[in-house]
Design a protein around this motif. Structure first.
Motif: not given
Ligand SMILES: NC(=O)c1ccc[n+]([C@@H]2O[C@H](COP(=O)([O-])OP(=O)(O)OC[C@H]3O[C@@H](n4cnc5c(N)ncnc54)[C@H](OP(=O)(O)O)[C@@H]3O)[C@@H](O)[C@H]2O)c1
Length: 273
Positions: A4-11, A231-235
Protein backbone atom coordinates in the motif's frame (compact mmCIF):
# COMPACT_ATOMS: atom_id res chain seq x y z
CA UNK A 1 -1.32 -7.46 -4.17
CA UNK A 2 1.21 -4.61 -4.21
CA UNK A 3 2.32 -2.85 -1.04
CA UNK A 4 0.00 0.00 0.00
CA UNK A 5 1.05 3.57 -0.70
CA UNK A 6 -0.14 6.01 1.94
CA UNK A 7 -0.30 9.75 2.39
CA UNK A 8 2.48 10.70 4.82
CA UNK A 9 0.24 12.79 7.06
CA UNK A 10 -0.53 16.11 5.41
CA UNK A 11 2.97 16.49 3.94
CA UNK A 12 1.88 15.92 0.35
CA UNK A 13 4.33 13.00 0.11
CA UNK A 14 3.25 9.39 -0.41
CA UNK A 15 5.11 6.58 1.36
CA UNK A 16 4.99 2.78 1.11
CA UNK A 17 3.43 1.24 4.24
CA UNK A 18 6.57 -0.84 4.85
CA UNK A 19 10.13 0.41 4.55
CA UNK A 20 13.38 -0.75 6.08
CA UNK A 21 15.72 0.27 8.89
CA UNK A 22 19.50 -0.10 8.71
CA UNK A 23 20.65 -0.04 12.33
CA UNK A 24 23.15 -2.88 12.87
CA UNK A 25 22.19 -4.72 9.67
CA UNK A 26 23.95 -2.22 7.35
CA UNK A 27 26.89 -1.40 9.62
CA UNK A 28 29.19 -3.61 7.53
CA UNK A 29 32.42 -3.28 5.55
CA UNK A 30 33.91 -5.13 2.61
CA UNK A 31 32.77 -6.31 -0.80
CA UNK A 32 30.87 -9.46 0.22
CA UNK A 33 28.98 -7.78 3.08
CA UNK A 34 28.16 -4.75 0.94
CA UNK A 35 26.88 -6.98 -1.88
CA UNK A 36 24.72 -8.79 0.65
CA UNK A 37 23.33 -5.45 1.85
CA UNK A 38 22.51 -4.64 -1.76
CA UNK A 39 20.59 -7.91 -2.06
CA UNK A 40 18.44 -6.87 0.93
CA UNK A 41 17.71 -3.57 -0.82
CA UNK A 42 16.94 -5.56 -4.03
CA UNK A 43 14.30 -7.50 -2.10
CA UNK A 44 12.89 -4.30 -0.62
CA UNK A 45 12.71 -2.55 -4.00
CA UNK A 46 11.17 -5.61 -5.70
CA UNK A 47 8.44 -5.60 -3.04
CA UNK A 48 7.86 -1.84 -3.28
CA UNK A 49 9.28 -1.18 0.21
CA UNK A 50 11.20 1.82 -1.06
CA UNK A 51 11.55 3.84 2.17
CA UNK A 52 14.96 3.46 3.86
CA UNK A 53 15.97 4.81 7.26
CA UNK A 54 19.53 5.38 8.43
CA UNK A 55 21.71 7.56 10.66
CA UNK A 56 25.33 8.52 11.21
CA UNK A 57 24.86 6.76 14.57
CA UNK A 58 24.71 3.44 12.66
CA UNK A 59 28.41 3.28 11.74
CA UNK A 60 28.80 2.38 8.06
CA UNK A 61 25.06 2.15 7.39
CA UNK A 62 24.57 5.42 5.48
CA UNK A 63 27.53 4.68 3.21
CA UNK A 64 26.44 1.07 2.60
CA UNK A 65 22.83 2.13 1.93
CA UNK A 66 24.09 4.78 -0.51
CA UNK A 67 26.09 2.11 -2.36
CA UNK A 68 23.10 -0.24 -2.42
CA UNK A 69 20.97 2.50 -3.99
CA UNK A 70 23.48 3.31 -6.73
CA UNK A 71 21.71 3.42 -10.09
CA UNK A 72 18.24 3.55 -8.50
CA UNK A 73 18.39 6.40 -6.00
CA UNK A 74 15.46 8.17 -7.66
CA UNK A 75 13.20 5.18 -6.99
CA UNK A 76 13.77 5.35 -3.23
CA UNK A 77 12.83 7.62 -0.34
CA UNK A 78 15.83 8.13 1.94
CA UNK A 79 15.28 9.08 5.56
CA UNK A 80 18.41 9.73 7.58
CA UNK A 81 19.40 11.77 10.61
CA UNK A 82 21.70 14.33 12.16
CA UNK A 83 23.11 13.06 15.43
CA UNK A 84 25.42 15.49 17.20
CA UNK A 85 25.30 18.35 19.67
CA UNK A 86 27.75 20.35 17.54
CA UNK A 87 26.50 22.61 14.75
CA UNK A 88 29.85 22.18 12.96
CA UNK A 89 29.72 18.38 13.14
CA UNK A 90 26.09 18.56 11.98
CA UNK A 91 27.26 20.27 8.78
CA UNK A 92 29.91 17.59 8.30
CA UNK A 93 27.32 14.82 8.76
CA UNK A 94 24.99 16.50 6.27
CA UNK A 95 27.76 16.95 3.66
CA UNK A 96 28.66 13.29 4.01
CA UNK A 97 25.05 12.08 3.77
CA UNK A 98 24.28 14.29 0.77
CA UNK A 99 27.30 12.79 -0.99
CA UNK A 100 26.04 9.25 -0.26
CA UNK A 101 22.50 9.95 -1.43
CA UNK A 102 22.83 12.01 -4.62
CA UNK A 103 22.63 15.44 -2.91
CA UNK A 104 19.07 14.80 -1.69
CA UNK A 105 17.60 13.52 1.59
CA UNK A 106 13.83 12.97 1.39
CA UNK A 107 13.31 13.05 5.17
CA UNK A 108 16.06 14.50 7.36
CA UNK A 109 15.51 13.88 11.07
CA UNK A 110 17.09 15.10 14.29
CA UNK A 111 18.20 11.88 15.96
CA UNK A 112 17.14 11.51 19.61
CA UNK A 113 16.36 15.25 19.64
CA UNK A 114 20.06 16.04 20.14
CA UNK A 115 20.55 19.84 19.95
CA UNK A 116 17.29 19.99 18.04
CA UNK A 117 16.94 23.79 17.82
CA UNK A 118 20.38 24.22 16.26
CA UNK A 119 20.05 21.20 13.97
CA UNK A 120 16.59 22.30 12.80
CA UNK A 121 18.12 25.65 11.79
CA UNK A 122 20.57 23.84 9.54
CA UNK A 123 17.88 21.51 8.16
CA UNK A 124 15.67 24.51 7.36
CA UNK A 125 18.53 25.93 5.28
CA UNK A 126 19.09 22.65 3.46
CA UNK A 127 15.36 22.42 2.76
CA UNK A 128 15.32 25.97 1.36
CA UNK A 129 18.24 24.98 -0.90
CA UNK A 130 16.28 21.97 -2.19
CA UNK A 131 18.54 19.31 -0.66
CA UNK A 132 15.98 18.18 1.89
CA UNK A 133 12.36 17.23 1.28
CA UNK A 134 10.88 16.94 4.76
CA UNK A 135 12.18 17.54 8.27
CA UNK A 136 11.60 15.19 11.19
CA UNK A 137 12.50 14.40 14.78
CA UNK A 138 13.01 11.01 16.41
CA UNK A 139 13.28 9.49 19.86
CA UNK A 140 13.19 5.90 21.01
CA UNK A 141 12.48 6.45 24.74
CA UNK A 142 9.14 7.27 26.33
CA UNK A 143 10.95 9.50 28.85
CA UNK A 144 11.74 11.89 25.98
CA UNK A 145 8.19 12.14 24.65
CA UNK A 146 7.50 15.32 26.66
CA UNK A 147 10.33 17.01 24.76
CA UNK A 148 9.19 15.45 21.48
CA UNK A 149 5.79 17.00 22.12
CA UNK A 150 7.42 20.40 22.57
CA UNK A 151 9.28 19.96 19.27
CA UNK A 152 6.04 19.06 17.48
CA UNK A 153 4.31 22.08 19.00
CA UNK A 154 6.89 24.44 17.48
CA UNK A 155 5.44 23.49 14.08
CA UNK A 156 8.97 23.04 12.75
CA UNK A 157 8.79 19.33 11.85
CA UNK A 158 6.85 17.55 9.11
CA UNK A 159 7.27 14.07 10.57
CA UNK A 160 8.24 12.08 13.64
CA UNK A 161 9.82 8.67 14.13
CA UNK A 162 8.75 6.77 17.24
CA UNK A 163 8.76 3.21 18.65
CA UNK A 164 5.43 1.41 18.51
CA UNK A 165 4.69 -2.29 18.92
CA UNK A 166 2.35 -4.32 21.17
CA UNK A 167 4.85 -4.11 24.05
CA UNK A 168 5.74 -0.41 23.64
CA UNK A 169 2.51 1.57 23.45
CA UNK A 170 3.41 4.86 25.21
CA UNK A 171 2.88 6.86 21.99
CA UNK A 172 -0.83 6.06 22.10
CA UNK A 173 -1.31 8.48 25.02
CA UNK A 174 -0.22 11.84 23.56
CA UNK A 175 2.16 11.50 20.67
CA UNK A 176 0.00 9.75 18.06
CA UNK A 177 -3.08 11.94 18.76
CA UNK A 178 -0.93 15.08 18.50
CA UNK A 179 0.79 13.87 15.33
CA UNK A 180 -2.56 13.11 13.71
CA UNK A 181 -3.94 16.50 14.80
CA UNK A 182 -0.94 18.28 13.27
CA UNK A 183 -0.94 16.23 10.05
CA UNK A 184 2.55 14.85 10.67
CA UNK A 185 4.04 11.89 8.87
CA UNK A 186 4.67 9.03 11.32
CA UNK A 187 7.53 6.55 10.87
CA UNK A 188 7.46 3.55 13.22
CA UNK A 189 10.80 2.20 14.41
CA UNK A 190 11.38 -0.99 16.42
CA UNK A 191 8.32 -2.88 15.10
CA UNK A 192 9.72 -6.09 16.61
CA UNK A 193 11.14 -4.39 19.75
CA UNK A 194 14.64 -4.95 18.37
CA UNK A 195 13.82 -8.61 17.71
CA UNK A 196 12.57 -9.34 21.25
CA UNK A 197 9.11 -9.97 19.78
CA UNK A 198 10.23 -12.20 16.91
CA UNK A 199 12.67 -14.42 18.81
CA UNK A 200 9.72 -16.52 19.98
CA UNK A 201 6.70 -17.00 17.75
CA UNK A 202 3.24 -18.12 18.91
CA UNK A 203 2.15 -21.53 17.55
CA UNK A 204 0.83 -21.53 13.98
CA UNK A 205 -2.66 -22.44 15.27
CA UNK A 206 -2.79 -19.17 17.25
CA UNK A 207 -2.24 -17.21 14.03
CA UNK A 208 -5.08 -18.93 12.13
CA UNK A 209 -7.68 -16.19 12.87
CA UNK A 210 -5.32 -13.74 11.11
CA UNK A 211 -5.24 -15.67 7.81
CA UNK A 212 -8.25 -13.74 6.39
CA UNK A 213 -6.09 -10.60 6.76
CA UNK A 214 -3.38 -12.14 4.57
CA UNK A 215 -1.08 -12.83 7.52
CA UNK A 216 1.11 -15.95 7.26
CA UNK A 217 3.76 -15.29 9.90
CA UNK A 218 4.19 -13.74 13.33
CA UNK A 219 6.43 -10.99 11.94
CA UNK A 220 3.68 -10.04 9.49
CA UNK A 221 1.13 -9.99 12.31
CA UNK A 222 3.30 -7.51 14.22
CA UNK A 223 3.79 -5.22 11.23
CA UNK A 224 0.10 -5.31 10.35
CA UNK A 225 -0.76 -4.54 13.98
CA UNK A 226 1.13 -1.23 13.61
CA UNK A 227 -0.16 -0.33 10.17
CA UNK A 228 -3.77 -0.98 11.19
CA UNK A 229 -3.54 2.19 13.28
CA UNK A 230 -4.22 4.85 10.61
CA UNK A 231 -2.10 7.39 12.52
CA UNK A 232 1.01 5.35 11.56
CA UNK A 233 2.20 5.58 7.97
CA UNK A 234 5.38 3.54 7.44
CA UNK A 235 6.94 0.78 9.55
CA UNK A 236 10.68 0.19 9.17
CA UNK A 237 11.71 -3.31 10.30
CA UNK A 238 15.40 -4.08 9.95
CA UNK A 239 16.62 -7.44 8.70
CA UNK A 240 19.86 -9.00 7.57
CA UNK A 241 17.99 -11.52 5.37
CA UNK A 242 16.55 -10.64 1.95
CA UNK A 243 13.77 -13.25 2.20
CA UNK A 244 12.59 -11.67 5.46
CA UNK A 245 12.44 -8.29 3.75
CA UNK A 246 10.02 -9.85 1.24
CA UNK A 247 8.02 -11.42 4.08
CA UNK A 248 7.86 -8.14 6.00
CA UNK A 249 6.78 -6.16 2.93
CA UNK A 250 3.81 -8.51 2.38
CA UNK A 251 2.29 -7.17 5.60
CA UNK A 252 2.02 -3.71 4.03
CA UNK A 253 -1.16 -4.63 2.18
CA UNK A 254 -4.82 -4.42 3.18
CA UNK A 255 -7.04 -5.74 4.60
CA UNK A 256 -5.97 -4.05 7.83
CA UNK A 257 -6.81 -5.60 11.20
CA UNK A 258 -10.07 -4.84 12.95
CA UNK A 259 -10.10 -4.22 16.72
CA UNK A 260 -10.49 -7.93 17.52
CA UNK A 261 -7.51 -9.00 15.40
CA UNK A 262 -5.40 -6.24 16.92
CA UNK A 263 -6.30 -7.35 20.42
CA UNK A 264 -5.42 -10.95 19.55
CA UNK A 265 -1.93 -9.89 18.39
CA UNK A 266 -1.42 -7.82 21.56
CA UNK A 267 -2.37 -10.84 23.70
CA UNK A 268 -0.05 -13.14 21.75
CA UNK A 269 2.78 -10.63 22.13
CA UNK A 270 2.31 -10.82 25.90
CA UNK A 271 2.64 -14.60 25.65
CA UNK A 272 -1.07 -15.27 26.23
CA UNK A 273 -1.88 -18.02 23.75
N1 LIG B 1 15.68 6.89 15.92
C1 LIG B 1 15.94 5.99 16.83
O1 LIG B 1 16.18 6.30 18.01
C2 LIG B 1 15.94 4.55 16.44
C3 LIG B 1 16.16 3.60 17.41
C4 LIG B 1 16.09 2.30 17.03
C5 LIG B 1 15.80 1.99 15.71
N2 LIG B 1 15.60 2.91 14.77
C6 LIG B 1 15.30 2.57 13.35
O2 LIG B 1 14.27 1.58 13.32
C7 LIG B 1 14.77 0.42 12.62
C8 LIG B 1 14.12 -0.84 13.13
O3 LIG B 1 14.33 -1.03 14.50
P1 LIG B 1 15.37 -2.09 15.09
O4 LIG B 1 16.42 -2.35 14.08
O5 LIG B 1 15.77 -1.60 16.43
O6 LIG B 1 14.57 -3.41 15.37
P2 LIG B 1 13.34 -4.23 14.74
O7 LIG B 1 13.15 -3.87 13.32
O8 LIG B 1 12.22 -4.11 15.70
O9 LIG B 1 13.91 -5.71 14.85
C9 LIG B 1 15.01 -6.14 14.10
C10 LIG B 1 15.21 -7.61 14.40
O10 LIG B 1 14.10 -8.36 13.90
C11 LIG B 1 14.57 -9.49 13.18
N3 LIG B 1 13.64 -9.70 12.04
C12 LIG B 1 13.40 -8.89 10.99
N4 LIG B 1 12.47 -9.42 10.18
C13 LIG B 1 12.11 -10.60 10.72
C14 LIG B 1 11.20 -11.63 10.33
N5 LIG B 1 10.45 -11.53 9.23
N6 LIG B 1 11.10 -12.73 11.13
C15 LIG B 1 11.84 -12.85 12.26
N7 LIG B 1 12.72 -11.91 12.68
C16 LIG B 1 12.86 -10.79 11.91
C17 LIG B 1 15.95 -9.13 12.70
O11 LIG B 1 16.76 -10.28 12.64
P3 LIG B 1 17.41 -10.78 11.23
O12 LIG B 1 18.41 -9.75 10.85
O13 LIG B 1 17.99 -12.09 11.59
O14 LIG B 1 16.26 -10.88 10.25
C18 LIG B 1 16.46 -8.19 13.79
O15 LIG B 1 17.09 -8.93 14.82
C19 LIG B 1 16.28 0.52 12.83
O16 LIG B 1 17.00 -0.29 11.93
C20 LIG B 1 16.52 1.99 12.64
O17 LIG B 1 16.54 2.32 11.26
C21 LIG B 1 15.65 4.20 15.12
Amino acid sequence: MPIALRPFGATGVTVPAVGMGTWQTFDVRGGAAERHARSIVDAAMDAGATFFDSSPMYGEAERVLGLALEGRRDQALVATKIWTASAREGRIQADRALAFFGRRIDLYQVHNLVAWREQLDMLDELKAEGHVGLIGATHYRAAAFGELRRVIETGRVDAIQIPYNPLERDVERDILPLAADRGLGVVVMRPFAEGALTRRSPPASALEPLAPFGVRTWAQALIKWILSDPRCHVAIPATSRPERMTENAEAGQPPWFDREARELVARLARGQV
